[in-house]
Every structure is written in C-alpha cells, then in structure tokens.
Design an enzyme around this catalytic site. Structure first.
Site, short mmCIF file in Angstrom:
data_model
loop_
_atom_site.label_atom_id
_atom_site.label_comp_id
_atom_site.label_asym_id
_atom_site.label_seq_id
_atom_site.Cartn_x
_atom_site.Cartn_y
_atom_site.Cartn_z
N ARG A 147 31.75 40.83 36.49
CA ARG A 147 31.55 39.52 37.15
C ARG A 147 30.07 39.39 37.47
NH1 ARG A 147 35.02 36.97 42.04
NH2 ARG A 147 36.38 36.63 40.25
N LYS A 170 16.48 48.76 42.15
CA LYS A 170 15.15 49.30 41.77
C LYS A 170 14.54 48.49 40.64
CE LYS A 170 17.19 53.84 42.53
NZ LYS A 170 17.77 54.95 41.75
N ARG A 187 40.64 39.66 44.68
CA ARG A 187 41.77 39.72 43.73
C ARG A 187 41.39 40.26 42.37
NH1 ARG A 187 42.65 36.43 47.38
NH2 ARG A 187 40.48 35.99 47.02
N THR A 188 40.32 39.74 41.80
CA THR A 188 40.04 40.07 40.40
C THR A 188 39.75 41.57 40.28
OG1 THR A 188 39.13 37.87 40.17
CG2 THR A 188 38.65 39.41 38.39
N HIS A 221 36.44 31.97 33.59
CA HIS A 221 37.14 33.08 34.24
C HIS A 221 38.43 33.30 33.44
CE1 HIS A 221 38.48 35.86 37.17
NE2 HIS A 221 38.41 35.14 38.28
N1 CP Z 1 40.68 34.28 41.94
C1 CP Z 1 39.59 35.05 42.10
O1 CP Z 1 38.76 35.17 41.20
O2 CP Z 1 39.53 35.70 43.30
P1 CP Z 1 38.41 36.71 43.73
O3 CP Z 1 37.11 35.97 43.80
O4 CP Z 1 38.84 37.27 45.05
O5 CP Z 1 38.34 37.79 42.66
#
Ligand code: CP
Length: 299
Positions: free
Chosen positions: A99, A78, A49-50, A127
């Site tokens: 991320r 590397k 999703r993110t 998040h």
């Molecule tokens: N909600 C969320 O962060 O989903 P993903 O890990 O799929 O990005």
C-alpha cells in the site's frame, strides 16, 4: 509472472475463478498451500483491515509474513527509494503486498519487481483486492453479479474502492447510481469508460431519494487524507449520513456495503439492521485474499 495492480489485470473469467476459489476457502479454510512461501506486506500508509486480513490469509495458507505497517522504523527514513526497497524485498519474499499513498506506485513496483506485486491501495487510484471481496460479498448476498443496481455514495472522487469496483461491475451489466456532492463526483475518466461500454448511470446529490431501487448501497468515507485544503474537507465531511429510517422504502434484498473505516456516514442504528453487511463484508476479505494470492502464485 502476474501482478494484481488494477482489477483490470484480471479478466472476467479470472475474477469468477477467484470468487469460486474464495467460496471454497470459506467452506474449507484449512488448506496450507503456502507452506514454503514468504509474503511481504509493505504498508507505506495506514491500514487495519487490508493488512490484517492479508496477514490472516497468509497465515491460514501456512505461509510466512515479513514486512512493515509503518515506514518510521525502516531505512526509508534514511532516504532509501521505493525502487531499492522493492529490489531488496524481492530477494526475501515470493510475493509483495504493497500500500502506498502515490497513485501509480504499485504499477511502478510491478515493473521493477522480480516477484508478483499485489496493490493494497495506491492513493486515490485502485484497490483491487477490496474489489474482489466486494464482488464476493455482492455475489453471496444477491446470488448473482449480473444485472444489479448499485448506488455508490459519498466520496466518488478520491475513493479508490469505488473506482476499482466500477471497473469490475462494468463486466456484469450493472446499472449505476452515483450519489455525491459536486466536489466529490465520480471522475470523468470513469464515466467515459461507462459511456464507451453503453452502461447506464445517473448522478444525484441527494441520498434519501435515490436508493429505493438499489440492490447494493455502497457507502464510502470522505477521504480526509486526500484533501490539499482542510477547509474543503470540512465543507463536505458530513454530507451524507445513512440512518435506519432511510432504509424503510428500500428493496428487501438490498445490502449496505462499506469498505470501512467509517466515520459518520452510517449511523450506528443501522448496524443491527439485517440490510447492513459491512462487517461481514470485511470478514470476506480473508477468503478473497487467500484466493487472490493462490491465483497469483499458481497454487
Ligand atoms: N478497506 C480498507 O482498505 O480498510 P483499511 O484502510 O483499514 O485497510
């Protein structure tokens, strides 16, 4: 230059402005404000999703995306460091969405980057754009963010989405109910934060008996990837499963949110219940992320 590493990087006015902007994007998605901009999406950890909603948001805004969804075909294999990766990518992009599995990685990136960083999740820490879409979903379904009862359920220890959401909702006179096994209880630092602000919360281990007053039931997945001992995960992995029957005595306005992915914690029979909102919630991520990007790039 402003980054979004923690939801506390935005004050209440900024949060409300971003939510208003998100509503505007939902009404009129055709606003190509990033026509001359490149955004890098660097995912050192898996995501559906993110990453996809960020890339959709950037595309809807007319911008270009570079980046990776997996480090296995990058020079990180590397031995290239996070610092060098950020320094390089900042030469190519106007904004970096990152991320990373390590808590604090996004803050470190923001300190060394010459372009803004958006934290798309750093370990069990934060998040913040998930929080923006959660707030947007709560406001949209409840008509307000003020004075709500929120039940947070599941992995409150490692779930970064509940940590960010708690901080944001503490600005809006929220009453919290934490439902988690002892092993996955909300960490003390977040409970202390609520105590300092005189925000009421209670803690329970039973799900069915403690959701009757909730306006929002925020379900979470037990975060298998954060456990050092797989046996510890096995003990708690199916600790809560929300079924339709449990929703019979809940408030008519209640909505069930979940950052997703889910594993077993919401039974499929809930999906068709009008109280289920998690798929629409994920869709709201595009509008919230369009708004966050435009806020940071002052568009
Ligand atoms: N909600 C969320 O962060 O989903 P993903 O890990 O799929 O990005």
């Amino acid at each position: 230059m402003k980054s979004l590493v923690s939801i506390t990087d935005f004050n209440k006015q900024e949060i409300l402005a971003v939510l208003e902007r998100a509503a505007d994007f939902e009404k009129n998605i055709d606003q190509p404000l990033l026509r001359d901009k490149v955004v890098a999406t660097l995912f050192f950890e898996p995501s559906t999703r993110t990453r996809l909603s960020f890339e959709t948001a950037i595309g809807r805004l007319g911008g270009h995306v570079i980046g990776f969804s997996d480090t296995s075909n990058t020079s990180i294999t590397k031995g290239e460091t996070l610092k060098d990766t950020i320094m390089m990518v900042a030469n190519y992009a106007d904004l970096i969405v990152m991320r990373h599995p390590l808590e604090g990685a996004a803050r470190y990136a923001a300190e060394i980057s010459r372009v803004p960083i958006i934290n798309a999740g750093d370990g069990a820490n934060q998040h913040p754009t998930q929080t923006l879409l959660d707030l947007y979903s709560i406001q949209k379904t409840q008509g307000t963010l003020e004075g709500l009862n929120i039940a947070m359920v599941g992995d409150l220890k490692y779930g970064r989405t509940v940590h960010s959401l708690l901080q944001a909702m503490s600005l809006f006179r929220t009453r919290f109910t934490f439902i988690a096994p002892q092993e996955l209880a909300m960490p003390q630092e977040y409970k202390n934060l609520l105590r300092e602000k005189n925000i009421p919360f209670d803690e329970h281990t039973d799900l069915a008996d403690n959701i009757a007053n909730a306006d929002i039931i925020y379900m979470t997945r037990v975060q298998r990837e954060r456990f050092l001992d797989p046996m510890e995960y096995e003990k708690v992995k199916n600790v809560y499963v929300l079924h339709n029957k449990m929703l019979e005595k809940t408030k008519p306005n209640v909505k069930i949110l979940h950052p997703l992915p889910r594993v077993n914690e919401i039974a499929p029979d809930v999906d068709s219940n009008p109280k289920a909102y998690y798929f629409t919630q994920a869709g709201n991520g595009v509008f919230a992320r369009m708004a966050a990007i435009c806020h940071l790039l002052e568009k």
